[in-house]
Scaffold this motif. Structure first.
Motif, PDB file in Angstrom:
ATOM      1  N   LYS A 111      -7.749 -17.318   8.882  1.00  0.00           N
ATOM      2  CA  LYS A 111      -6.457 -17.926   9.203  1.00  0.00           C
ATOM      3  C   LYS A 111      -6.691 -19.135  10.081  1.00  0.00           C
ATOM      4  O   LYS A 111      -7.462 -19.071  11.034  1.00  0.00           O
ATOM      5  CB  LYS A 111      -5.582 -16.926   9.962  1.00  0.00           C
ATOM      6  N   ILE A 112      -6.051 -20.215   9.738  1.00  0.00           N
ATOM      7  CA  ILE A 112      -6.137 -21.406  10.581  1.00  0.00           C
ATOM      8  C   ILE A 112      -4.721 -21.738  11.043  1.00  0.00           C
ATOM      9  O   ILE A 112      -3.821 -21.940  10.222  1.00  0.00           O
ATOM     10  CB  ILE A 112      -6.752 -22.585   9.803  1.00  0.00           C
ATOM     11  N   GLU A 113      -4.559 -21.724  12.365  1.00  0.00           N
ATOM     12  CA  GLU A 113      -3.209 -21.908  12.921  1.00  0.00           C
ATOM     13  C   GLU A 113      -2.816 -23.377  12.921  1.00  0.00           C
ATOM     14  O   GLU A 113      -3.662 -24.251  12.844  1.00  0.00           O
ATOM     15  CB  GLU A 113      -3.153 -21.383  14.364  1.00  0.00           C
ATOM     16  N   LYS A 114      -1.523 -23.610  13.056  1.00  0.00           N
ATOM     17  CA  LYS A 114      -1.052 -24.989  13.129  1.00  0.00           C
ATOM     18  C   LYS A 114      -1.627 -25.662  14.368  1.00  0.00           C
ATOM     19  O   LYS A 114      -1.667 -25.095  15.449  1.00  0.00           O
ATOM     20  CB  LYS A 114       0.472 -25.008  13.190  1.00  0.00           C
ATOM     21  N   GLY A 115      -2.113 -26.887  14.172  1.00  0.00           N
ATOM     22  CA  GLY A 115      -2.652 -27.646  15.292  1.00  0.00           C
ATOM     23  C   GLY A 115      -4.076 -27.282  15.646  1.00  0.00           C
ATOM     24  O   GLY A 115      -4.670 -27.900  16.529  1.00  0.00           O
ATOM     25  N   GLU A 116      -4.609 -26.284  14.986  1.00  0.00           N
ATOM     26  CA  GLU A 116      -5.971 -25.891  15.300  1.00  0.00           C
ATOM     27  C   GLU A 116      -6.956 -26.860  14.658  1.00  0.00           C
ATOM     28  O   GLU A 116      -6.714 -27.385  13.562  1.00  0.00           O
ATOM     29  CB  GLU A 116      -6.221 -24.487  14.749  1.00  0.00           C
ATOM     30  N   SER A 117      -8.066 -27.113  15.329  1.00  0.00           N
ATOM     31  CA  SER A 117      -9.100 -27.919  14.688  1.00  0.00           C
ATOM     32  C   SER A 117     -10.266 -26.996  14.361  1.00  0.00           C
ATOM     33  O   SER A 117     -10.839 -26.357  15.228  1.00  0.00           O
ATOM     34  CB  SER A 117      -9.537 -29.049  15.593  1.00  0.00           C
ATOM     35  N   PHE A 118     -10.569 -26.969  13.085  1.00  0.00           N
ATOM     36  CA  PHE A 118     -11.462 -25.966  12.552  1.00  0.00           C
ATOM     37  C   PHE A 118     -12.726 -26.647  12.052  1.00  0.00           C
ATOM     38  O   PHE A 118     -12.666 -27.540  11.207  1.00  0.00           O
ATOM     39  CB  PHE A 118     -10.723 -25.259  11.406  1.00  0.00           C
ATOM     40  N   GLY A 119     -13.848 -26.265  12.613  1.00  0.00           N
ATOM     41  CA  GLY A 119     -15.104 -26.902  12.209  1.00  0.00           C
ATOM     42  C   GLY A 119     -15.920 -25.976  11.335  1.00  0.00           C
ATOM     43  O   GLY A 119     -15.975 -24.767  11.567  1.00  0.00           O
ATOM     44  N   LEU A 120     -16.550 -26.572  10.338  1.00  0.00           N
ATOM     45  CA  LEU A 120     -17.336 -25.767   9.417  1.00  0.00           C
ATOM     46  C   LEU A 120     -18.763 -26.310   9.435  1.00  0.00           C
ATOM     47  O   LEU A 120     -18.984 -27.483   9.174  1.00  0.00           O
ATOM     48  CB  LEU A 120     -16.726 -25.914   8.023  1.00  0.00           C
ATOM     49  N   VAL A 121     -19.719 -25.458   9.781  1.00  0.00           N
ATOM     50  CA  VAL A 121     -21.110 -25.910   9.742  1.00  0.00           C
ATOM     51  C   VAL A 121     -21.916 -24.973   8.848  1.00  0.00           C
ATOM     52  O   VAL A 121     -21.519 -23.842   8.581  1.00  0.00           O
ATOM     53  CB  VAL A 121     -21.753 -25.964  11.149  1.00  0.00           C
ATOM     54  N   GLY A 122     -23.045 -25.471   8.416  1.00  0.00           N
ATOM     55  CA  GLY A 122     -23.881 -24.672   7.521  1.00  0.00           C
ATOM     56  C   GLY A 122     -24.850 -25.586   6.809  1.00  0.00           C
ATOM     57  O   GLY A 122     -24.593 -26.773   6.649  1.00  0.00           O
TER      58      GLY A 122
END
Lengths: 231, 491
Positions: free
Chosen positions: A23-34
């Motif tokens: 779940k990604i909330e409103k206003g959240e900044s979500f980083g994806l690494v790999g």
């Protein structure tokens, strides 16, 4: 804002992405690494309905992205050069993107005026088609175009790659500003652990399609990530 | 090293997208190619009969030789437009410890292995065997073939140099063409005697093989010029010659602004066609479709109704077919952008439909003068025009969603370019047959004119239902878009 349920994608029988829940909330900044092949781009393409999942759904504001295209009006995205219409000049491209989003040419001008620094004088008025631009400059055009509609959700795949150092810093500042002033929900992938920890509040490590870590960013996060990726 | 280059080139060719079509289509293309090649061999075998018909009392060998200088001139002219410079991707080799001279020699040798050098031999060699060996001797035939081979290679290298030099100045080639035509005219009226000179030269060389050293030295000279020209320009920006780039002023066309985003999309289509090498070639080809009638209408044997229907479909729809079947493949470079952005597919296709309508209407208007060959022609063209406009256009758009192969719009290597033509016509053959199939039952019932009416009628009816048809087209596109995008991403 974005909700993933039982998502799985396989190519020729090999599972490349498997996210049971996210779940990604409103206003959240979500980083994806790999590392390469971890499934970052696949995940983003699924969010943008560019590929079909074998299983599961992605909801944007509660609506399945593959059912309607409503989410497009509030989602800005840039994955790779495949987004750019390469035989247009940057100006023509911005006009085109604006026009399909029902923005006027005046809006475009106002928008581009804010990007003077970011473009560093290399994009506008150069009388070049996009296909003649360098990789970094193409990237700038793509990122700028993703922001033209003032999106609520922003999806950027490795936005820092191939940018020059100054532009990387400018982009970081720009993203932070968007978070603070406009509360934009962001999904950003990166190979640069430094940048991503600086910009994102939450970081997820993908490994061969599986979510390994799901960390709230703190002062230790960078060290944590570095030790995870150390060989 | 040469072996290595060769194997890389071979791999590049065999692994190119061109061959990645279905086996059947590759087979059909190969078959057509074989037929064309065998025509050339037949021409070589029977050219003496033809020449004897025209000049009953001349020596066939002498007459043949008299046109050779002109042949070489015209050959050079044709090559300038059709032959694309061999581009070996030198970027991948320049930074390696490979001698430049090797790369240059390879580029030049590769340029000599092209179809323009093989085709004339298919005519010359049978001719030599059938005529020269019989009328003169085996030795003379052999010398003659060697001379031809040297001259063909000479032309090939000469052109390689000229094209690199003058790619920006086609006017020079135009002047060259004018000189050839002027000489031919002067020759015809016996003011100059280039044809006599031509036959003297070639008869002499065949009889005195020692003097073949002269053309051979010229060949070495031309090769040397090429070599030193390339040697001094062995950088990435020089070797892959391109025309000077300029930005066009399509953007300044304000006409489309009043149509809002639909106008913007139409303008995008126009820019797409105009600014990419590959799509632009259909503009160059368009006059051919329209002039097709001139070739056929005057011919008494070609007045069959069924045949005229075919011609009508071809002339009013030729441009549409070329555009229609590739309208999605041409977008393969930025297809992800099209489906990820907030683009209304309905409008996207409407823009394409407007493009189709424009080409069909313009083609129709331009074919109206063919009424000179009878009102029958005009009536049939009107019926086929309506059929193209209302029915085949939607059928094309419907099947455009079957595209899966990425297309590199910037490349138009001779290979790609030609392949495009052949395979493309095979795939749309059913479209041409459809109106004839509609007409055939009426013809069998003895009311062929009703059949033509039926073709036009179907066009009008489907035009009336264009909104529903468009929905079907877009619906199919939306179902297939993931598959299309996936295909376009793999290159």
């Amino acid at each position: 804002m974005i909700e993933v349920k039982n998502l799985a994608k396989a190519y020729n029988g090999t599972v490349v992405l498997n996210i049971p829940e996210l779940k990604i909330e409103k206003g959240e900044s979500f980083g994806l690494v790999g590392n390469n092949g971890a499934g970052k781009t696949t995940f983003f393409r699924l969010i943008l309905d560019l590929i079909k999942a074998n299983k599961g759904e992605i909801y944007s504001k509660g609506i399945d992205v593959k059912k309607t295209t409503d989410w497009k009006s509030y989602t800005g995205s840039y994955i790779d050069e495949g987004f750019l219409i390469d035989f247009l000049t940057p100006e023509e491209y911005f006009d085109f993107i604006a026009s399909v989003n029902n923005l006027s040419k005046g809006d475009v001008k106002k928008f581009l005026d804010q990007f003077g620094d970011f473009f560093n004088g290399e994009i506008l008025g150069k009388k070049k088609y996009i296909r003649e631009l360098s990789r970094g400059n193409k990237q700038k055009v793509g990122i700028a175009a993703s922001l033209i509609t003032d999106p609520e959700i922003l999806v950027l795949d490795e936005p820092f790659a191939s940018l020059d150092p100054s532009t990387q810093i400018r982009l970081k500042n720009l993203l932070k500003q968007l978070q603070q002033e406009k509360n934009v929900t962001m999904l950003i992938s990166s190979h640069d652990l430094n940048h991503v920890t600086e910009v994102c509040e939450r970081i997820v490590i993908l490994d061969k399609g599986n979510m390994i870590h799901n960390i709230k960013t703190s002062s230790d996060t960078l060290k944590e990530l570095e030790s995870y990726f150390a060989v | 090293m040469f072996k290595c280059f060769l194997s890389h080139q071979w791999k590049e060719m065999t692994r190119s997208n061109f061959w990645q079509k279905s086996l059947v289509i590759n087979f059909i293309i190969g078959f057509l190619l074989l037929i064309m090649l065998s025509y050339l061999v037949l021409l070589g075998l029977f050219i003496d009969e033809i020449l004897k018909d025209i000049y009953p009392d001349g020596d066939t060998f002498v007459i043949f030789n008299s046109v050779l200088l002109y042949y070489l001139g015209i050959d050079l002219f044709v090559r300038f437009f059709l032959y694309s410079l061999p581009v070996i991707n030198i970027e991948s080799y320049l930074h390696l410890p490979v001698k430049k001279s090797k790369i240059i020699n390879f580029i030049l040798l590769k340029s000599s292995l092209n179809i323009f050098n093989v085709l004339p031999l298919l005519v010359f060699i049978p001719f030599a065997f059938k005529v020269i060996v019989v009328d003169y001797s085996g030795n003379i035939a052999l010398s003659w073939i060697i001379v031809m081979l040297i001259l063909i290679l000479n032309n090939s290298f000469l052109l390689h140099y000229l094209k690199r030099r003058f790619i920006d100045k086609p006017a020079i080639i135009g002047i060259f063409a004018l000189i050839i035509v002027a000489t031919m005219v002067l020759d015809k009226f016996d003011i100059i005697a280039l044809s006599d000179l031509s036959s003297q030269i070639f008869v002499f060389l065949s009889n005195n093989p020692f003097y073949i050293i002269i053309p051979f030295l010229i060949l070495i000279l031309v090769y040397g010029i090429n070599y030193s020209y390339l040697k001094s320009r062995m950088t990435i920006e020089d070797i892959n010659v391109k025309k000077q780039k300029k930005i066009d002023s399509l953007s300044r066309i304000k006409y489309f602004d009043s149509f809002g985003d639909l106008g913007e999309m139409i303008l995008l289509e126009i820019k797409l066609i105009w600014r990419n090498k590959r799509s632009r070639s259909i503009i160059n080809m368009s006059p051919l479709f329209l002039l097709y009638g001139l070739l056929l209408y005057p011919n008494e044997d070609m007045q069959e109704l069924g045949f005229l229907i075919f011609v009508g479909i071809f002339m009013t729809g030729g441009i549409m077919f070329n555009y229609g079947q590739y309208m999605l493949s041409w977008e393969s470079n930025y297809f992800d952008g099209i489906i990820a952005n907030n683009i209304d597919f309905q409008k996207h296709f409407r823009a394409k439909y407007i493009m189709i309508i424009s080409t069909v209407v313009i083609s129709y208007i331009l074919t109206i003068p063919y009424v000179y060959f009878g009102t029958k022609v005009l009536i049939i063209n009107t019926a086929t025009f309506l059929f193209n406009l209302g029915f085949l256009s939607f059928l094309l758009m419907y099947f455009s969603s079957s595209s899966r192969k990425r297309m590199d719009m910037s490349k138009s290597s001779a290979f790609n370019y030609q392949g495009l033509g052949a395979s493309n016509w095979i795939m749309i053959l059913p479209f041409f047959l459809l109106p004839i199939l509609i007409w055939v039952p009426f013809n069998l019932l003895g009311i062929p004119h009703w059949g033509i009416g039926a073709i036009g009628f179907i066009g009008i009816v489907s035009l009336a239902f264009h909104k529903s048809l468009m929905k079907i087209v877009v619906k199919r596109f939306e179902q297939k878009k993931h598959l299309i995008a996936e295909g376009f991403r793999e290159s």
